[in-house]
Design a protein around this motif. Sequence first.
Motif, PDB file in Angstrom:
ATOM      1  N   SER A 101      -1.687   4.820  11.307  1.00  0.00           N
ATOM      2  CA  SER A 101      -1.862   5.713  10.152  1.00  0.00           C
ATOM      3  C   SER A 101      -1.156   5.172   8.908  1.00  0.00           C
ATOM      4  CB  SER A 101      -1.364   7.121  10.479  1.00  0.00           C
ATOM      5  OG  SER A 101       0.034   7.122  10.676  1.00  0.00           O
ATOM      6  N   ALA A 102      -0.105   4.403   9.096  1.00  0.00           N
ATOM      7  CA  ALA A 102       0.628   3.823   7.963  1.00  0.00           C
ATOM      8  C   ALA A 102       0.092   2.454   7.553  1.00  0.00           C
ATOM      9  CB  ALA A 102       2.107   3.709   8.308  1.00  0.00           C
ATOM     10  N   LEU A 103      -0.432   1.690   8.518  1.00  0.00           N
ATOM     11  CA  LEU A 103      -0.964   0.362   8.227  1.00  0.00           C
ATOM     12  C   LEU A 103      -2.059   0.037   9.238  1.00  0.00           C
ATOM     13  CD1 LEU A 103      -0.629  -2.170   6.400  1.00  0.00           C
ATOM     14  CD2 LEU A 103       0.806  -3.120   8.221  1.00  0.00           C
ATOM     15  N   ASP A 104      -3.302   0.294   8.850  1.00  0.00           N
ATOM     16  CA  ASP A 104      -4.452   0.041   9.721  1.00  0.00           C
ATOM     17  C   ASP A 104      -4.832  -1.433   9.611  1.00  0.00           C
ATOM     18  OD1 ASP A 104      -6.808  -0.059  11.137  1.00  0.00           O
ATOM     19  OD2 ASP A 104      -7.697   1.687  10.166  1.00  0.00           O
ATOM     20  N   LEU A 105      -4.716  -2.166  10.714  1.00  0.00           N
ATOM     21  CA  LEU A 105      -4.996  -3.603  10.699  1.00  0.00           C
ATOM     22  C   LEU A 105      -6.476  -3.914  10.506  1.00  0.00           C
ATOM     23  CD1 LEU A 105      -2.589  -4.889  13.488  1.00  0.00           C
ATOM     24  CD2 LEU A 105      -2.184  -4.646  11.036  1.00  0.00           C
ATOM     25  N   ALA A 106      -7.335  -2.910  10.661  1.00  0.00           N
ATOM     26  CA  ALA A 106      -8.771  -3.114  10.458  1.00  0.00           C
ATOM     27  C   ALA A 106      -9.210  -2.725   9.051  1.00  0.00           C
ATOM     28  CB  ALA A 106      -9.564  -2.310  11.488  1.00  0.00           C
ATOM     29  N   ALA A 107      -8.287  -2.280   8.234  1.00  0.00           N
ATOM     30  CA  ALA A 107      -8.623  -1.840   6.876  1.00  0.00           C
ATOM     31  C   ALA A 107      -8.966  -3.033   5.987  1.00  0.00           C
ATOM     32  CB  ALA A 107      -7.458  -1.063   6.277  1.00  0.00           C
ATOM     33  N   ALA A 120      19.435 -10.084   8.500  1.00  0.00           N
ATOM     34  CA  ALA A 120      19.377 -10.480   7.100  1.00  0.00           C
ATOM     35  C   ALA A 120      17.941 -10.581   6.593  1.00  0.00           C
ATOM     36  CB  ALA A 120      20.086 -11.809   6.914  1.00  0.00           C
ATOM     37  N   MET A 121      16.987 -10.123   7.390  1.00  0.00           N
ATOM     38  CA  MET A 121      15.581 -10.256   7.019  1.00  0.00           C
ATOM     39  C   MET A 121      14.931  -8.900   6.845  1.00  0.00           C
ATOM     40  SD  MET A 121      14.236 -13.260   9.517  1.00  0.00           S
ATOM     41  CE  MET A 121      12.839 -13.691   8.509  1.00  0.00           C
ATOM     42  N   ASP A 122      13.850  -8.892   6.078  1.00  0.00           N
ATOM     43  CA  ASP A 122      13.009  -7.707   5.940  1.00  0.00           C
ATOM     44  C   ASP A 122      11.893  -7.848   6.974  1.00  0.00           C
ATOM     45  OD1 ASP A 122      11.693  -5.465   5.103  1.00  0.00           O
ATOM     46  OD2 ASP A 122      10.835  -6.405   3.332  1.00  0.00           O
ATOM     47  N   VAL A 123      11.962  -7.062   8.050  1.00  0.00           N
ATOM     48  CA  VAL A 123      11.051  -7.197   9.180  1.00  0.00           C
ATOM     49  C   VAL A 123      10.092  -6.010   9.223  1.00  0.00           C
ATOM     50  CG1 VAL A 123      10.877  -7.443  11.691  1.00  0.00           C
ATOM     51  CG2 VAL A 123      12.821  -8.443  10.461  1.00  0.00           C
ATOM     52  N   LEU A 124       8.825  -6.307   9.457  1.00  0.00           N
ATOM     53  CA  LEU A 124       7.782  -5.294   9.594  1.00  0.00           C
ATOM     54  C   LEU A 124       7.202  -5.402  10.996  1.00  0.00           C
ATOM     55  CD1 LEU A 124       5.652  -3.269   8.442  1.00  0.00           C
ATOM     56  CD2 LEU A 124       4.344  -5.279   7.764  1.00  0.00           C
ATOM     57  N   VAL A 125       7.147  -4.273  11.709  1.00  0.00           N
ATOM     58  CA  VAL A 125       6.554  -4.230  13.040  1.00  0.00           C
ATOM     59  C   VAL A 125       5.326  -3.337  12.985  1.00  0.00           C
ATOM     60  CG1 VAL A 125       6.875  -3.612  15.471  1.00  0.00           C
ATOM     61  CG2 VAL A 125       8.778  -4.593  14.167  1.00  0.00           C
ATOM     62  N   LEU A 162       4.203  -4.765   0.641  1.00  0.00           N
ATOM     63  CA  LEU A 162       5.408  -4.492   1.430  1.00  0.00           C
ATOM     64  C   LEU A 162       6.364  -5.681   1.420  1.00  0.00           C
ATOM     65  CD1 LEU A 162       3.705  -2.758   4.481  1.00  0.00           C
ATOM     66  CD2 LEU A 162       5.118  -1.654   2.730  1.00  0.00           C
ATOM     67  N   ALA A 163       5.818  -6.881   1.258  1.00  0.00           N
ATOM     68  CA  ALA A 163       6.575  -8.132   1.134  1.00  0.00           C
ATOM     69  C   ALA A 163       7.589  -8.372   2.249  1.00  0.00           C
ATOM     70  CB  ALA A 163       7.249  -8.202  -0.235  1.00  0.00           C
ATOM     71  N   PRO A 164       7.176  -8.242   3.521  1.00  0.00           N
ATOM     72  CA  PRO A 164       8.140  -8.538   4.592  1.00  0.00           C
ATOM     73  C   PRO A 164       8.362 -10.043   4.713  1.00  0.00           C
ATOM     74  CG  PRO A 164       5.980  -8.163   5.530  1.00  0.00           C
ATOM     75  CD  PRO A 164       5.865  -7.889   4.045  1.00  0.00           C
ATOM     76  N   GLN A 165       9.512 -10.411   5.218  1.00  0.00           N
ATOM     77  CA  GLN A 165       9.790 -11.813   5.484  1.00  0.00           C
ATOM     78  C   GLN A 165       9.278 -12.214   6.867  1.00  0.00           C
ATOM     79  OE1 GLN A 165      14.015 -11.191   4.550  1.00  0.00           O
ATOM     80  NE2 GLN A 165      13.827 -13.074   3.363  1.00  0.00           N
ATOM     81  N   LEU A 166       9.144 -11.229   7.738  1.00  0.00           N
ATOM     82  CA  LEU A 166       8.691 -11.480   9.097  1.00  0.00           C
ATOM     83  C   LEU A 166       7.841 -10.308   9.559  1.00  0.00           C
ATOM     84  CD1 LEU A 166       8.935 -13.168  11.778  1.00  0.00           C
ATOM     85  CD2 LEU A 166      10.823 -11.639  12.358  1.00  0.00           C
ATOM     86  N   ILE A 167       6.727 -10.593  10.204  1.00  0.00           N
ATOM     87  CA  ILE A 167       5.862  -9.559  10.776  1.00  0.00           C
ATOM     88  C   ILE A 167       5.802  -9.770  12.283  1.00  0.00           C
ATOM     89  CG2 ILE A 167       3.540  -8.583  10.874  1.00  0.00           C
ATOM     90  CD1 ILE A 167       3.137  -9.687   8.010  1.00  0.00           C
ATOM     91  N   ASP A 226      -8.207  -3.448   2.922  1.00  0.00           N
ATOM     92  CA  ASP A 226      -7.150  -3.778   1.966  1.00  0.00           C
ATOM     93  C   ASP A 226      -5.848  -4.206   2.657  1.00  0.00           C
ATOM     94  OD1 ASP A 226      -6.447  -1.310   3.022  1.00  0.00           O
ATOM     95  OD2 ASP A 226      -5.790  -0.485   1.100  1.00  0.00           O
ATOM     96  N   LEU A 227      -5.953  -4.660   3.887  1.00  0.00           N
ATOM     97  CA  LEU A 227      -4.760  -5.011   4.661  1.00  0.00           C
ATOM     98  C   LEU A 227      -3.904  -6.058   3.956  1.00  0.00           C
ATOM     99  CD1 LEU A 227      -3.048  -4.813   7.241  1.00  0.00           C
ATOM    100  CD2 LEU A 227      -4.516  -6.584   8.214  1.00  0.00           C
ATOM    101  N   GLU A 228      -4.530  -7.115   3.488  1.00  0.00           N
ATOM    102  CA  GLU A 228      -3.765  -8.180   2.854  1.00  0.00           C
ATOM    103  C   GLU A 228      -2.972  -7.673   1.651  1.00  0.00           C
ATOM    104  OE1 GLU A 228      -4.295 -12.651   0.937  1.00  0.00           O
ATOM    105  OE2 GLU A 228      -6.058 -11.570   1.628  1.00  0.00           O
ATOM    106  N   GLN A 229      -3.603  -6.883   0.812  1.00  0.00           N
ATOM    107  CA  GLN A 229      -2.914  -6.351  -0.371  1.00  0.00           C
ATOM    108  C   GLN A 229      -1.759  -5.434   0.029  1.00  0.00           C
ATOM    109  OE1 GLN A 229      -6.256  -6.155   0.048  1.00  0.00           O
ATOM    110  NE2 GLN A 229      -7.006  -7.595  -1.477  1.00  0.00           N
ATOM    111  N   ARG A 230      -1.973  -4.623   1.057  1.00  0.00           N
ATOM    112  CA  ARG A 230      -0.919  -3.696   1.497  1.00  0.00           C
ATOM    113  C   ARG A 230       0.268  -4.441   2.075  1.00  0.00           C
ATOM    114  NH1 ARG A 230      -2.582   1.228   4.617  1.00  0.00           N
ATOM    115  NH2 ARG A 230      -0.575   1.869   3.825  1.00  0.00           N
TER     116      ARG A 230
END
Length: 92
Positions: A57-63, A25-30, A73-78, A65-69
């Motif tokens: 390539s889809a989400l660089d954690l060192a970028a 029931a959650m929007d999960v981002l891995v 995406l607005a996940p409920q859980l990462i 603009d990470l916070e904005q990206r």
Amino acid sequence: MPPFKSAACGLVLGSAEIFHHWAIAMDVLVTGASGQLGRELARSMPPGVAVRFLDRSALDLAAGDLEQRVLALAPQLILNAAAYTAVDRAES
């Protein structure tokens, strides 16, 4: 991972079942989808769980603009399965 045991309700669940119970029931981002842990998470995901797996390539954690990206995406859980594996460079 050893099974989860609940004396209160008599449940014995493996990690996949636990994940399925709360993630369905959650929007999960891995993150780190192309790494060893990310690939294993994707392979073992129970049916019916909607999870977005993103590699560097889809989400660089060192970028910068990470916070904005991530907010976009607005996940409920990462679940962070990303890792820095250049050990020699990490020590300096």
